[in-house]
Design an enzyme around this catalytic site. Structure first.
Site, PDB file in Angstrom:
ATOM      1  N   ASP A  83       0.831  -1.203   0.000  1.00  0.00           N
ATOM      2  CA  ASP A  83       0.000   0.000   0.000  1.00  0.00           C
ATOM      3  C   ASP A  83       0.866   1.254   0.000  1.00  0.00           C
ATOM      4  OD1 ASP A  83       0.804  -0.844   2.584  1.00  0.00           O
ATOM      5  OD2 ASP A  83      -0.695   0.423   3.541  1.00  0.00           O
ATOM      6  N   GLU A 141      -0.601  -1.972   5.309  1.00  0.00           N
ATOM      7  CA  GLU A 141       0.361  -1.897   6.413  1.00  0.00           C
ATOM      8  C   GLU A 141       0.351  -0.527   7.052  1.00  0.00           C
ATOM      9  OE1 GLU A 141       3.766  -0.781   8.606  1.00  0.00           O
ATOM     10  OE2 GLU A 141       3.413  -0.013   6.572  1.00  0.00           O
ATOM     11  N   GLU A 142       0.192   0.522   6.249  1.00  0.00           N
ATOM     12  CA  GLU A 142       0.299   1.881   6.776  1.00  0.00           C
ATOM     13  C   GLU A 142      -0.774   2.206   7.811  1.00  0.00           C
ATOM     14  OE1 GLU A 142       2.721   3.707   6.494  1.00  0.00           O
ATOM     15  OE2 GLU A 142       3.777   3.129   4.666  1.00  0.00           O
ATOM     16  N   HIS A 374       8.345   8.375   4.172  1.00  0.00           N
ATOM     17  CA  HIS A 374       7.157   9.228   4.227  1.00  0.00           C
ATOM     18  C   HIS A 374       7.427  10.647   3.728  1.00  0.00           C
ATOM     19  CE1 HIS A 374       4.593   6.594   7.120  1.00  0.00           C
ATOM     20  NE2 HIS A 374       5.484   5.859   6.470  1.00  0.00           N
TER      21      HIS A 374
END
Length: 411
Positions: A83, A141-142, A374
């Site tokens: 993701d 996962e995020e 990020h």
């Protein structure tokens, strides 16, 4: 001897993997947010159908597994997440995100590419390995939901029970370095949402209110003292107030306020002590302010500690050292968190999770303005993606290499 053979195979005898660059660039250009990864899952599945494996799709949303069987031997699982994040890309890459406001800013595109490359090698070179291998492609996962969603949706029924689990993550670091260590390597984490209830009044009459904004500010200040005054300097803890929301106009004291905390630890005892202190501070300040309604404290987005098994580390590390030489180095604990360990914890098996440095050499050596995970500028070098592919192959073959399996006897 085994390490040298595996290294020679990886560095000189792999099948053609040049196509993985196109695979990676497609992934990077077509990111999808957590729980929305329909096209990404389809793209991965289409590639897996080129291999001789048993594929299961739609596990826990868009989760995918591919099981490769090749005679007797160990049962190994490797996981990659796929993701993306709600980040607007600013890399200037020719294959930059084509989806506005969405980017593979954490490197999941590289993780997936490495795992698909491993699948291709195991499929093409069944002469060098023996046993069972499961490739697990995980969504979401995020938002720390993907692993638990797959487990709840019957992951254990879809795949044979692994004996060991493997995973990796790209990070800011010297390019093509493979960083591994036993013990805690990523922090446990939780989100704590705190709803505070006061009494509303006109802004000109604060004496008629129980001001939740003032209460929230007092709590924020007191929370910052927990790590500094109640956690030993030899322990690690983070208590961050990421959100404070209260009120909508300048002349009204609102009736409620909300705090959202992000907390991280390497030790569950430290975590439990800190959470007790957090709740004590919140409730104590509410009593001191005269609140007539108790606060609501909600825990969410839980991530378990990533705590590498020492035996697995000492089994895999010699292979890394042989394949990567002085680029195989010790990892320092990373304060980020992952849900990878939920998978081996579910099966009750040991695991290893390592990191791969991906920063351009000159940027890394500068020591300043280094894009991290990020960041809208974060992306791996091409060589680092290849290093992640080799690391996945090396760790897996450390268990499945045919000479090693044969020497250990039938299983």
């Amino acid at each position: 001897m085994t390490a040298a053979k595996i290294s020679d195979f990886i560095n000189h005898d792999l099948p053609d993997l040049s196509w993985t660059r196109d695979f990676y660039e497609w992934m990077h250009a077509h990111p999808e947010l957590s729980l929305q990864e329909e096209n990404t899952a389809r793209f991965i599945t289409e590639k897996l159908r080129e291999f001789d494996c048993q594929i299961t799709t739609g596990i826990g949303g868009h989760g995918i597994t591919a099981v490769f069987t090749n005679g007797k031997g160990p049962n190994v699982l490797m996981r990659a997440d796929f993701d993306a994040l709600p980040v607007t890309e600013n890399t200037g890459l020719p294959y930059a995100s084509t989806h506005d406001g969405v980017m593979h800013a954490c490197g999941h595109d590289a993780h997936t590419t490495a795992l698909i490359a491993l699948c291709a090698v195991l499929d093409a070179r069944r002469d060098v390995w023996s046993g069972t291998f499961t490739a697990l492609f995980q969504p979401a996962e995020e938002v720390t939901q993907g692993a638990s969603n797959m487990i709840t949706d019957g992951l254990a029924k879809a795949i044979p029970t692994p004996e060991v689990c493997l995973g990796q993550h790209i990070v800011a670091g010297a390019p093509e370095t493979i960083m591994s260590a036993p013990g805690p390597v990523l922090a446990a984490c939780d989100t704590i949402t705190v709803e505070l209830f006061g009494k509303s009044a006109h802004g000109s009459q604060p004496h008629e209110s129980i001001d939740p904004t003032y209460l929230a500010a007092l709590i924020v200040v007191r929370l910052q003292g927990i790590v500094g005054r109640e956690v030993s300097p030899s322990d690690f803890a983070v208590v961050t107030v990421g959100t404070l929301s209260s009120g909508h106009t300048n002349n009204t004291i609102p009736e409620s306020a909300t705090l959202v905390l992000n907390c991280r630890f390497y030790d569950t005892a430290v975590r439990d002590k800190t959470y007790a202190a957090i709740e004590r501070v919140i409730r104590g300040e509410c009593v001191a302010s005269g609140c007539v309604k108790d606060p609501i404290i909600t825990y969410s987005a839980h991530g378990e500690l990533t705590d590498n098994d020492a035996d697995v580390f000492y089994h895999v590390r010699p292979i890394f050292d042989e394949v990567f030489g002085d680029k195989s180095i010790d990892a320092e604990p990373w304060t980020a968190s992952e849900d990878f360990s939920e998978i081996p914890r579910h099966f009750g098996v040991p695991y290893l999770f390592w990191t791969v440095g991906v920063t351009e050499q000159e940027v890394w050596e500068s020591g300043t303005d280094i894009p991290g995970n990020h960041s809208p500028l974060f992306h791996p070098t091409a060589g680092s993606v290849k290093a992640a592919e080799k690391a996945a192959i090396a760790a897996t073959l450390s268990y499945l290499w045919k000479d090693e399996v044969t020497a250990a006897g039938p299983r």
